[in-house]
Design an enzyme around this catalytic site. Structure first.
Site, PDB file in Angstrom:
ATOM      1  N   GLY A  50       0.774  -1.242   0.000  1.00 55.05           N
ATOM      2  CA  GLY A  50       0.000   0.000   0.000  1.00 55.05           C
ATOM      3  C   GLY A  50       0.800   1.283   0.000  1.00 55.05           C
ATOM      4  O   GLY A  50       0.385   2.281  -0.573  1.00 55.05           O
ATOM      5  N   GLU A 104       4.209   4.135   6.007  1.00 49.07           N
ATOM      6  CA  GLU A 104       2.963   3.357   5.934  1.00 49.07           C
ATOM      7  C   GLU A 104       1.921   4.134   5.129  1.00 49.07           C
ATOM      8  O   GLU A 104       1.949   5.363   5.096  1.00 49.07           O
ATOM      9  CB  GLU A 104       2.406   3.157   7.355  1.00 49.07           C
ATOM     10  CG  GLU A 104       2.532   1.760   7.923  1.00 49.07           C
ATOM     11  CD  GLU A 104       1.613   0.729   7.264  1.00 49.07           C
ATOM     12  OE1 GLU A 104       1.206   0.908   6.100  1.00 49.07           O
ATOM     13  OE2 GLU A 104       1.328  -0.266   7.917  1.00 49.07           O
ATOM     14  N   ASP A 105       0.989   3.413   4.544  1.00 49.53           N
ATOM     15  CA  ASP A 105      -0.109   4.085   3.852  1.00 49.53           C
ATOM     16  C   ASP A 105      -1.165   4.537   4.854  1.00 49.53           C
ATOM     17  O   ASP A 105      -1.617   5.667   4.840  1.00 49.53           O
ATOM     18  CB  ASP A 105      -0.724   3.177   2.781  1.00 49.53           C
ATOM     19  CG  ASP A 105      -1.085   1.783   3.289  1.00 49.53           C
ATOM     20  OD1 ASP A 105      -0.835   1.472   4.474  1.00 49.53           O
ATOM     21  OD2 ASP A 105      -1.625   0.987   2.496  1.00 49.53           O
ATOM     22  N   ASP A 108      -4.544   1.812  11.221  1.00 49.39           N
ATOM     23  CA  ASP A 108      -5.928   1.607  11.646  1.00 49.39           C
ATOM     24  C   ASP A 108      -5.916   1.091  13.089  1.00 49.39           C
ATOM     25  O   ASP A 108      -5.875   1.876  14.033  1.00 49.39           O
ATOM     26  CB  ASP A 108      -6.591   0.642  10.665  1.00 49.39           C
ATOM     27  CG  ASP A 108      -8.070   0.419  10.939  1.00 49.39           C
ATOM     28  OD1 ASP A 108      -8.664   1.234  11.653  1.00 49.39           O
ATOM     29  OD2 ASP A 108      -8.630  -0.564  10.432  1.00 49.39           O
ATOM     30  N   GLY A 110      -3.459  -0.310  14.444  1.00 53.02           N
ATOM     31  CA  GLY A 110      -2.103  -0.089  14.946  1.00 53.02           C
ATOM     32  C   GLY A 110      -1.339  -1.391  15.135  1.00 53.02           C
ATOM     33  O   GLY A 110      -0.145  -1.371  15.455  1.00 53.02           O
ATOM     34  N   THR A 112      -0.357  -3.715  12.954  1.00 53.93           N
ATOM     35  CA  THR A 112       0.716  -3.941  11.977  1.00 53.93           C
ATOM     36  C   THR A 112       1.954  -3.139  12.372  1.00 53.93           C
ATOM     37  O   THR A 112       3.073  -3.668  12.411  1.00 53.93           O
ATOM     38  CB  THR A 112       0.242  -3.497  10.562  1.00 53.93           C
ATOM     39  OG1 THR A 112      -0.983  -4.159  10.277  1.00 53.93           O
ATOM     40  CG2 THR A 112       1.267  -3.808   9.506  1.00 53.93           C
ATOM     41  N   LEU A 113       1.722  -1.871  12.685  1.00 55.86           N
ATOM     42  CA  LEU A 113       2.820  -0.989  13.029  1.00 55.86           C
ATOM     43  C   LEU A 113       3.498  -1.403  14.326  1.00 55.86           C
ATOM     44  O   LEU A 113       4.726  -1.353  14.446  1.00 55.86           O
ATOM     45  CB  LEU A 113       2.245   0.422  13.176  1.00 55.86           C
ATOM     46  CG  LEU A 113       3.185   1.546  12.903  1.00 55.86           C
ATOM     47  CD1 LEU A 113       3.880   1.355  11.576  1.00 55.86           C
ATOM     48  CD2 LEU A 113       2.403   2.850  12.904  1.00 55.86           C
ATOM     49  N   LYS A 136      -6.058   6.585  10.851  1.00 52.14           N
ATOM     50  CA  LYS A 136      -7.493   6.322  11.081  1.00 52.14           C
ATOM     51  C   LYS A 136      -7.606   5.855  12.527  1.00 52.14           C
ATOM     52  O   LYS A 136      -7.329   4.708  12.832  1.00 52.14           O
ATOM     53  CB  LYS A 136      -7.900   5.223  10.087  1.00 52.14           C
ATOM     54  CG  LYS A 136      -9.354   5.082   9.853  1.00 52.14           C
ATOM     55  CD  LYS A 136      -9.658   4.283   8.591  1.00 52.14           C
ATOM     56  CE  LYS A 136      -9.434   2.794   8.752  1.00 52.14           C
ATOM     57  NZ  LYS A 136      -9.924   2.005   7.597  1.00 52.14           N
ATOM     58  N   PHE A 157     -13.679   2.799   5.053  1.00 49.76           N
ATOM     59  CA  PHE A 157     -12.670   2.015   4.354  1.00 49.76           C
ATOM     60  C   PHE A 157     -12.260   2.782   3.111  1.00 49.76           C
ATOM     61  O   PHE A 157     -13.100   3.160   2.294  1.00 49.76           O
ATOM     62  CB  PHE A 157     -13.190   0.614   4.001  1.00 49.76           C
ATOM     63  CG  PHE A 157     -12.062  -0.285   3.608  1.00 49.76           C
ATOM     64  CD1 PHE A 157     -11.302  -0.931   4.573  1.00 49.76           C
ATOM     65  CD2 PHE A 157     -11.722  -0.450   2.279  1.00 49.76           C
ATOM     66  CE1 PHE A 157     -10.219  -1.731   4.219  1.00 49.76           C
ATOM     67  CE2 PHE A 157     -10.644  -1.260   1.918  1.00 49.76           C
ATOM     68  CZ  PHE A 157      -9.905  -1.900   2.885  1.00 49.76           C
ATOM     69  N   ASP A 164      -5.929  -0.491  -1.131  1.00 45.12           N
ATOM     70  CA  ASP A 164      -6.690  -1.427  -1.954  1.00 45.12           C
ATOM     71  C   ASP A 164      -7.884  -2.009  -1.219  1.00 45.12           C
ATOM     72  O   ASP A 164      -7.959  -2.012   0.010  1.00 45.12           O
ATOM     73  CB  ASP A 164      -5.793  -2.600  -2.374  1.00 45.12           C
ATOM     74  CG  ASP A 164      -5.516  -3.547  -1.200  1.00 45.12           C
ATOM     75  OD1 ASP A 164      -5.056  -3.063  -0.148  1.00 45.12           O
ATOM     76  OD2 ASP A 164      -5.786  -4.752  -1.330  1.00 45.12           O
ATOM     77  N   ARG A 170      -5.743   0.287  -6.269  1.00 44.89           N
ATOM     78  CA  ARG A 170      -4.536   0.959  -5.784  1.00 44.89           C
ATOM     79  C   ARG A 170      -4.112   2.084  -6.714  1.00 44.89           C
ATOM     80  O   ARG A 170      -3.493   3.059  -6.305  1.00 44.89           O
ATOM     81  CB  ARG A 170      -3.356  -0.029  -5.714  1.00 44.89           C
ATOM     82  CG  ARG A 170      -3.474  -1.096  -4.660  1.00 44.89           C
ATOM     83  CD  ARG A 170      -2.150  -1.840  -4.564  1.00 44.89           C
ATOM     84  NE  ARG A 170      -2.280  -3.109  -3.883  1.00 44.89           N
ATOM     85  CZ  ARG A 170      -2.240  -3.272  -2.567  1.00 44.89           C
ATOM     86  NH1 ARG A 170      -2.096  -2.232  -1.777  1.00 44.89           N
ATOM     87  NH2 ARG A 170      -2.349  -4.464  -2.030  1.00 44.89           N
TER      88      ARG A 170
HETATM   89  P1  IMP Z   1      -3.723  -1.969  11.131  1.00 39.20           P
HETATM   90  O1  IMP Z   1      -2.808  -3.094  11.494  1.00 39.20           O
HETATM   91  O2  IMP Z   1      -5.139  -2.278  11.523  1.00 39.20           O
HETATM   92  O3  IMP Z   1      -3.287  -0.637  11.657  1.00 39.20           O
HETATM   93  O4  IMP Z   1      -3.804  -1.902   9.582  1.00 39.20           O
HETATM   94  C1  IMP Z   1      -2.791  -1.442   8.785  1.00 39.20           C
HETATM   95  C2  IMP Z   1      -2.909  -1.996   7.392  1.00 39.20           C
HETATM   96  O5  IMP Z   1      -4.266  -2.373   7.084  1.00 39.20           O
HETATM   97  C3  IMP Z   1      -2.557  -0.941   6.377  1.00 39.20           C
HETATM   98  O6  IMP Z   1      -1.193  -0.986   6.070  1.00 39.20           O
HETATM   99  C4  IMP Z   1      -3.429  -1.307   5.201  1.00 39.20           C
HETATM  100  O7  IMP Z   1      -2.777  -2.255   4.400  1.00 39.20           O
HETATM  101  C5  IMP Z   1      -4.646  -1.958   5.799  1.00 39.20           C
HETATM  102  N1  IMP Z   1      -5.779  -1.004   5.944  1.00 39.20           N
HETATM  103  C6  IMP Z   1      -6.285  -0.463   7.069  1.00 39.20           C
HETATM  104  N2  IMP Z   1      -7.315   0.357   6.806  1.00 39.20           N
HETATM  105  C7  IMP Z   1      -7.450   0.348   5.469  1.00 39.20           C
HETATM  106  C8  IMP Z   1      -8.325   1.051   4.551  1.00 39.20           C
HETATM  107  O8  IMP Z   1      -9.193   1.857   4.922  1.00 39.20           O
HETATM  108  N3  IMP Z   1      -8.141   0.783   3.238  1.00 39.20           N
HETATM  109  C9  IMP Z   1      -7.178  -0.066   2.749  1.00 39.20           C
HETATM  110  N4  IMP Z   1      -6.336  -0.723   3.571  1.00 39.20           N
HETATM  111  C10 IMP Z   1      -6.465  -0.518   4.905  1.00 39.20           C
END
Ligand code: IMP
Length: 188
Positions: A50, A104-105, A108, A110, A112-113, A136, A157, A164, A170
């Site tokens: 992303g 990061e793109d 959400d 958090g 993943t980060l 977000k 979303f 994506d 994308r």
């Molecule tokens: P997290 O681990 O929930 O913070 O999610 C992070 C990853 O989820 C991002 O790097 C995106 O790949 C994906 N993601 C979260 N929200 C969205 C969205 O609104 N659209 C597309 N991808 C998302």
């Protein structure tokens, strides 16, 4: 032309952040990051897939020398986070002793980060900061705040500019919100 595969119908979309807004935020972030890392050399860790478009623009807005590497993590299926983060592609370079900036793109929950930050710190990064295009905050499950944020958004979303929905959309140059099926209006 003959159809070779069946694609899902396009969801309804609403423009949330036009290309000009995105590029203005990229330029601002470029200035802020360049000022924060003046005199240093950055290792930029781009989170695939992303953040690819954002990183390509952001890196060219930086005025400090950078090395770039890629990591691929996964936690999403469709529009839902599964909560389990998997390392699908590891970095090729050594992060020990480096000033690392994760690009990061979108952040959400958090999760993943948080997984990636732990990994990079374990591997001995000298400093670690995160730059996200979109923050977000509504579904945050871990206490994490990116050091550099382009746009803060409440919910929804999003697709486009690297984001994506099941690998589609994308390539859109603006960021759109995917509307629920029964919402009137929007771009088809
Ligand atoms: P997290 O681990 O929930 O913070 O999610 C992070 C990853 O989820 C991002 O790097 C995106 O790949 C994906 N993601 C979260 N929200 C969205 C969205 O609104 N659209 C597309 N991808 C998302």
């Amino acid at each position: 032309m003959e159809q070779t595969h069946q694609s899902a119908p396009m969801p309804r979309l609403r423009v949330l952040y036009p290309e000009e807004r995105i590029q203005a935020e990229v330029a601002r972030l470029g200035r802020e990051i360049s000022a924060a890392y003046l005199g240093k050399e950055l290792l930029v860790v781009v989170v695939l897939k992303g953040a690819l478009f954002f990183a390509a623009d952001l890196l060219r807005a930086l005025r400090v020398p950078v090395e770039m590497d890629f990591v691929k993590l996964s936690s999403y299926q469709g529009t839902q986070s599964t909560g389990n983060v998997l390392l699908k592609k590891d970095l090729e370079c050594d992060v020990a002793g480096r000033d690392v900036l994760v690009v990061e793109d979108i952040v959400d929950t958090g999760l993943t980060l948080s997984f990636l930050k732990d990994l990079l710190l374990q591997r001995g990064a000298k400093s670690l900061a995160v730059c996200t295009l979109v923050d977000k905050r509504q579904h945050r499950r871990v206490d994490i705040t990116p050091e550099f944020t382009g746009i803060s958004c409440a919910d929804g979303f999003l697709v486009g500019y690297g984001l994506d929905l099941d690998e589609r959309m994308r390539e859109l140059t603006a960021i759109y919100e995917v509307l629920p099926e029964n919402t009137p209006g929007g771009v088809e």
